[in-house]
Design an enzyme around this catalytic site. Structure first.
Site, mmCIF file in Angstrom:
data_model
loop_
_atom_site.group_PDB
_atom_site.id
_atom_site.type_symbol
_atom_site.label_atom_id
_atom_site.label_comp_id
_atom_site.label_asym_id
_atom_site.label_seq_id
_atom_site.Cartn_x
_atom_site.Cartn_y
_atom_site.Cartn_z
ATOM 1 N N ASN A 42 -33.831 -38.990 -7.769
ATOM 2 C CA ASN A 42 -32.541 -38.288 -7.924
ATOM 3 C C ASN A 42 -31.359 -39.230 -7.657
ATOM 4 O O ASN A 42 -30.321 -39.111 -8.306
ATOM 5 C CB ASN A 42 -32.495 -37.052 -7.023
ATOM 6 N N ASN A 135 -27.062 -30.305 -1.733
ATOM 7 C CA ASN A 135 -28.501 -30.514 -1.555
ATOM 8 C C ASN A 135 -29.241 -30.087 -2.816
ATOM 9 O O ASN A 135 -28.787 -29.198 -3.537
ATOM 10 C CB ASN A 135 -28.996 -29.681 -0.365
ATOM 11 N N HIS A 137 -33.093 -28.765 -4.143
ATOM 12 C CA HIS A 137 -34.342 -28.204 -3.608
ATOM 13 C C HIS A 137 -35.233 -27.773 -4.781
ATOM 14 O O HIS A 137 -34.747 -27.163 -5.733
ATOM 15 C CB HIS A 137 -34.007 -26.997 -2.717
ATOM 16 N N ASP A 173 -31.789 -24.776 3.415
ATOM 17 C CA ASP A 173 -31.910 -24.385 2.010
ATOM 18 C C ASP A 173 -31.164 -23.092 1.697
ATOM 19 O O ASP A 173 -31.644 -22.234 0.942
ATOM 20 C CB ASP A 173 -33.392 -24.287 1.604
HETATM 21 C C1 GRF Z 1 -36.973 -33.459 -4.932
HETATM 22 O O1 GRF Z 1 -37.971 -32.664 -5.501
HETATM 23 C C2 GRF Z 1 -35.947 -32.637 -4.205
HETATM 24 O O2 GRF Z 1 -35.773 -31.383 -4.764
HETATM 25 C C3 GRF Z 1 -36.553 -32.510 -2.829
HETATM 26 O O3 GRF Z 1 -37.147 -33.756 -2.585
HETATM 27 C C4 GRF Z 1 -37.516 -34.353 -3.825
HETATM 28 C C5 GRF Z 1 -36.908 -35.734 -3.872
HETATM 29 O O4 GRF Z 1 -37.324 -36.461 -4.997
HETATM 30 N N1 GRF Z 1 -35.545 -32.138 -1.859
HETATM 31 P P1 GRF Z 1 -36.806 -37.935 -5.236
HETATM 32 O O5 GRF Z 1 -37.022 -38.720 -3.961
HETATM 33 O O6 GRF Z 1 -35.361 -37.879 -5.606
HETATM 34 O O7 GRF Z 1 -37.636 -38.478 -6.361
#
Ligand code: GRF
Length: 216
Positions: A42, A135, A137, A173
């Site tokens: 991400n 955030n 999730h 969350d």
């Molecule tokens: C994601 O699925 C996010 O929703 C959760 O942790 C994961 C992080 O993925 N909170 P990445 O490290 O960004 O690949």
């Protein structure tokens, strides 16, 4: 007539709200601080959206709490400064968060993006960036809060799950929802296959939601 699974995967992602981005290119880029604990995919899509001119922002710093987080490697490859703050080095959650706040201020961060940050936060952090923490999730909140959200969805037998980008508040969350994407659960899904398809949608909505919230 039933759709094949393939066409279901291709067509059945519903993102809401549907936004058309304002042209924010004439404004100063929003200064982001990203917090991550693990893989950092991400982090990567936010950096890429900026590079592609889709998000008028700049990443001031990546804060990570796990020495082996791949997110730190990704930051290095993109020339983004990163700071390791290991929670194990602090006597309390509040002390840890005070150090995070100090670092975010030092890098002049305006908006904080928690992209896979696997620690609960305290009021110390929330108070420092009121309504300016985002955030992501991997479920359609308010369903399946907390850890193992994808496993929880599979165990519950839901047919549709997804991901949520929301403003942070103290309760885990929770907080106002900015954007969600729905993902179908397929009969043979494992946590890995389902999480993989959820992440495809995370990568679509996180930059959009940041633009929606921060590029005003
Ligand atoms: C994601 O699925 C996010 O929703 C959760 O942790 C994961 C992080 O993925 N909170 P990445 O490290 O960004 O690949």
């Amino acid at each position: 007539m039933f759709m094949s699974e393939d066409s279901l995967i291709n067509t059945a992602s519903l993102i809401s709200p549907h936004i058309s981005l304002v042209d924010a290119s004439s404004r100063a880029p929003v200064k982001l601080g990203i917090m991550a604990s693990g893989n950092g995919s991400n982090f990567e899509v936010v950096a890429q959206a900026i590079e592609d001119g889709k998000l008028n922002a700049q990443i001031q710093v990546l804060i990570y709490n796990n020495p082996s987080a791949k997110a730190a490697v990704r930051a290095k490859n993109r020339g983004v400064e990163s700071v390791l703050l290991n929670h194990r080095d602090y006597p309390s959650r509040e002390e840890f968060d005070r150090q995070i706040v100090q670092t975010l201020h030092q890098y002049e961060v305006e908006w904080v993006i928690m992209a896979g940050w696997m620690r609960l936060v305290s009021q110390v952090l929330i108070d420092a960036f009121p309504n300016k923490m985002i955030n992501i999730h991997p479920s359609l909140l308010p369903s399946f809060k907390g850890v193992r959200a994808v496993e929880q969805a599979l165990e519950a037998g839901v047919k549709i799950t997804g991901c949520t980008v929301h403003l942070l508040c103290l309760e885990m969350d929770s907080g106002p929802i900015l954007m969600q994407a729905a993902v179908p659960v397929l009969p043979d899904d494992t946590p890995e296959t389902l999480h993989g398809r959820i992440q495809v949608q995370e990568h679509r909505i996180l930059p959009l939601a940041i633009a929606l919230a921060a590029q005003k």
